[in-house]
Design a protein around this motif. Structure first.
Motif, PDB file in Angstrom:
ATOM      1  N   ALA A 146       9.679  11.494  -9.124  1.00 12.80           N
ATOM      2  CA  ALA A 146       8.608  10.857  -8.366  1.00 12.80           C
ATOM      3  C   ALA A 146       8.516   9.376  -8.688  1.00 12.80           C
ATOM      4  CB  ALA A 146       7.273  11.550  -8.659  1.00 12.80           C
ATOM      5  N   ILE A 147       8.639   9.024  -9.986  1.00 10.54           N
ATOM      6  CA  ILE A 147       8.620   7.613 -10.381  1.00 10.54           C
ATOM      7  C   ILE A 147       9.776   6.871  -9.736  1.00 10.54           C
ATOM      8  CG2 ILE A 147       8.938   6.030 -12.327  1.00 10.54           C
ATOM      9  CD1 ILE A 147       7.471   8.054 -14.069  1.00 10.54           C
ATOM     10  N   PHE A 148      10.961   7.464  -9.817  1.00  2.76           N
ATOM     11  CA  PHE A 148      12.150   6.812  -9.251  1.00  2.76           C
ATOM     12  C   PHE A 148      11.999   6.592  -7.749  1.00  2.76           C
ATOM     13  CE2 PHE A 148      16.212   7.312  -7.038  1.00  2.76           C
ATOM     14  CZ  PHE A 148      16.910   6.222  -7.538  1.00  2.76           C
ATOM     15  N   LEU A 149      11.567   7.615  -7.035  1.00  2.00           N
ATOM     16  CA  LEU A 149      11.460   7.498  -5.577  1.00  2.00           C
ATOM     17  C   LEU A 149      10.414   6.466  -5.169  1.00  2.00           C
ATOM     18  CD1 LEU A 149      11.740  11.229  -4.423  1.00  2.00           C
ATOM     19  CD2 LEU A 149      13.472   9.429  -4.257  1.00  2.00           C
TER      20      LEU A 149
ATOM     21  N   PHE B  58       0.805  -1.216   0.000  1.00  2.11           N
ATOM     22  CA  PHE B  58       0.000   0.000   0.000  1.00  2.11           C
ATOM     23  C   PHE B  58       0.837   1.265   0.000  1.00  2.11           C
ATOM     24  CE2 PHE B  58      -2.529  -3.341   2.066  1.00  2.11           C
ATOM     25  CZ  PHE B  58      -3.620  -3.353   1.201  1.00  2.11           C
ATOM     26  N   GLY B  59       2.120   1.132  -0.305  1.00  3.02           N
ATOM     27  CA  GLY B  59       2.984   2.301  -0.348  1.00  3.02           C
ATOM     28  C   GLY B  59       2.569   3.290  -1.426  1.00  3.02           C
ATOM     29  N   LEU B  60       2.135   2.775  -2.584  1.00  5.11           N
ATOM     30  CA  LEU B  60       1.739   3.664  -3.673  1.00  5.11           C
ATOM     31  C   LEU B  60       0.470   4.451  -3.339  1.00  5.11           C
ATOM     32  CD1 LEU B  60       2.164   4.786  -6.501  1.00  5.11           C
ATOM     33  CD2 LEU B  60       1.010   2.769  -7.418  1.00  5.11           C
TER      34      LEU B  60
ATOM     35  N   TYR C 186       4.448   0.148 -14.629  1.00  3.99           N
ATOM     36  CA  TYR C 186       5.431  -0.522 -13.778  1.00  3.99           C
ATOM     37  C   TYR C 186       5.281  -0.111 -12.315  1.00  3.99           C
ATOM     38  CZ  TYR C 186       7.836  -2.822 -17.591  1.00  3.99           C
ATOM     39  OH  TYR C 186       8.138  -3.648 -18.643  1.00  3.99           O
ATOM     40  N   ILE C 187       4.934   1.144 -12.061  1.00  2.00           N
ATOM     41  CA  ILE C 187       4.647   1.546 -10.685  1.00  2.00           C
ATOM     42  C   ILE C 187       3.490   0.726 -10.137  1.00  2.00           C
ATOM     43  CG2 ILE C 187       3.705   3.422  -9.262  1.00  2.00           C
ATOM     44  CD1 ILE C 187       5.279   5.374 -10.895  1.00  2.00           C
TER      45      ILE C 187
END
Length: 332
Positions: free
Chosen positions: A316-319, A25-27, A269-270
């Protein structure tokens, strides 16, 4: 007696459960966090008007493109040419309207043009056995050349203001029961794609190919047919974004599909981080798109220009990926 695993030795049951929850649930938590951040930092960000703008202009079109890409990623591939499907649909839709075709026929022509990219990919990947990355990269380059040839070097095509049919602005800004049509389309396409992946034999075959293509082939699954259908569906769904894009600006803008490509890949991918097995899924993709849409809209609201918005979205994607996979490593 066997030695305790690194996981059980390093983390107690409570801490391990917390890591599992964070990885799953991090996203969604990141979505909430960036929303609150911009609501505090950017006056008017949380207003009803801006939320509607965010969902219609930042979220909806990217969501459709990302759903299309999720089908390709789910099958173990990638479709860089979804940008071409978007552009072909946009070009064909505008050309059909300018030539006087009724909007329903223009929609059919647009989706047919998008499907050309999918058929070409299917022939290269399923027919000739070329890897999806190289095949769709080639289709992307060829598609760019086709657009340049068809538009005298890549010139925009505008629908004359007085000749815009009433149905065109309705596509972009119309509502049904108060819900914008682009959002309704996202919901329909998302449900259909999820049902296809989760509840059908085709979806199970696609999943098996994505997990282990050679095993699927030796098991007698129709690998080539399944892959061909996947890439044709990817192009068709991507074409919907091109139609909405043209309806929104009353024009075909060359290579506009490229602006969706990287964010759509990033969202797909996220979205895998929301799955217990780390597999592509439609709901996760939509959450990933919402995350990117909030970041893009928020950066615009605080005054960042387009190039810095792209930079901010990339960070933001990378982090988000680094945090999710970092937590996943701690669990093992």
């Amino acid at each position: 007696m066997s030695a305790p695993s690194i996981s059980s030795a390093s983390h107690g049951p409570g801490k391990l459960r917390l890591l599992v929850l964070l990885s799953r649930f991090g996203l969604p938590l990141a979505v909430v966090a960036v929303f609150v951040f911009f609501a505090i930092l950017a006056p008017g960000f949380a207003s009803t008007g801006n939320i509607r703008n965010l969902l219609v202009n930042n979220f909806a079109l990217l969501a459709i493109a990302a759903i299309a890409l999720t089908l390709a990623v789910h099958s173990g591939g990638i479709d860089l040419s979804v940008a071409v499907a978007i552009d072909f649909a946009s070009l064909a839709f505008v050309a059909a309207i300018v030539s006087g075709l009724p909007v329903p026929f223009a929609l059919i022509v647009a989706l047919g043009a998008a499907l050309i990219a999918g058929i070409f990919n299917a022939a290269l990947i399923a027919g000739l056995g070329i890897t999806p990355f190289l095949a769709t990269l080639g289709t992307l380059f060829i598609g760019h050349s086709v657009q340049q040839l068809a538009t005298s070097g890549g010139n925009p095509i505008y629908i004359p203001y007085n000749d815009v049919p009433a149905a065109v602005p309705f596509l972009a800004r119309g509502t049904i029961a108060g819900i914008p049509l682009p959002l309704i389309t996202v919901l329909i396409v998302a449900f259909a794609a999820h049902a296809l992946i989760a509840w059908t034999r085709f979806g199970r075959q696609s999943s098996a190919i994505g997990l282990q293509s050679m095993l699927a082939l030796y098991s007698g699954l129709p690998v080539r047919r399944t892959i061909a259908i996947v890439y044709m569906l990817t192009a068709l769904i991507g074409g919907l974004s091109g139609i909405f894009l043209s309806a929104n600006v009353n024009a075909y803008m060359p290579f506009s599909g490229n602006t969706f490509l990287m964010n759509a890949i990033g969202a797909a991918y996220i979205g895998t981080t929301t799955s217990a097995r780390g597999t592509p899924n439609i709901l996760g993709t939509l959450v990933g798109v919402l995350f990117l849409a909030i970041v893009a809209n928020g950066l615009l609201m605080i005054g960042w220009d387009f190039y810095w918005q792209q930079f901010g979205s990339g960070v933001a994607i990378f982090l988000s990926l680094a945090l999710s996979y970092g937590i996943g490593r701690l669990r093992t």
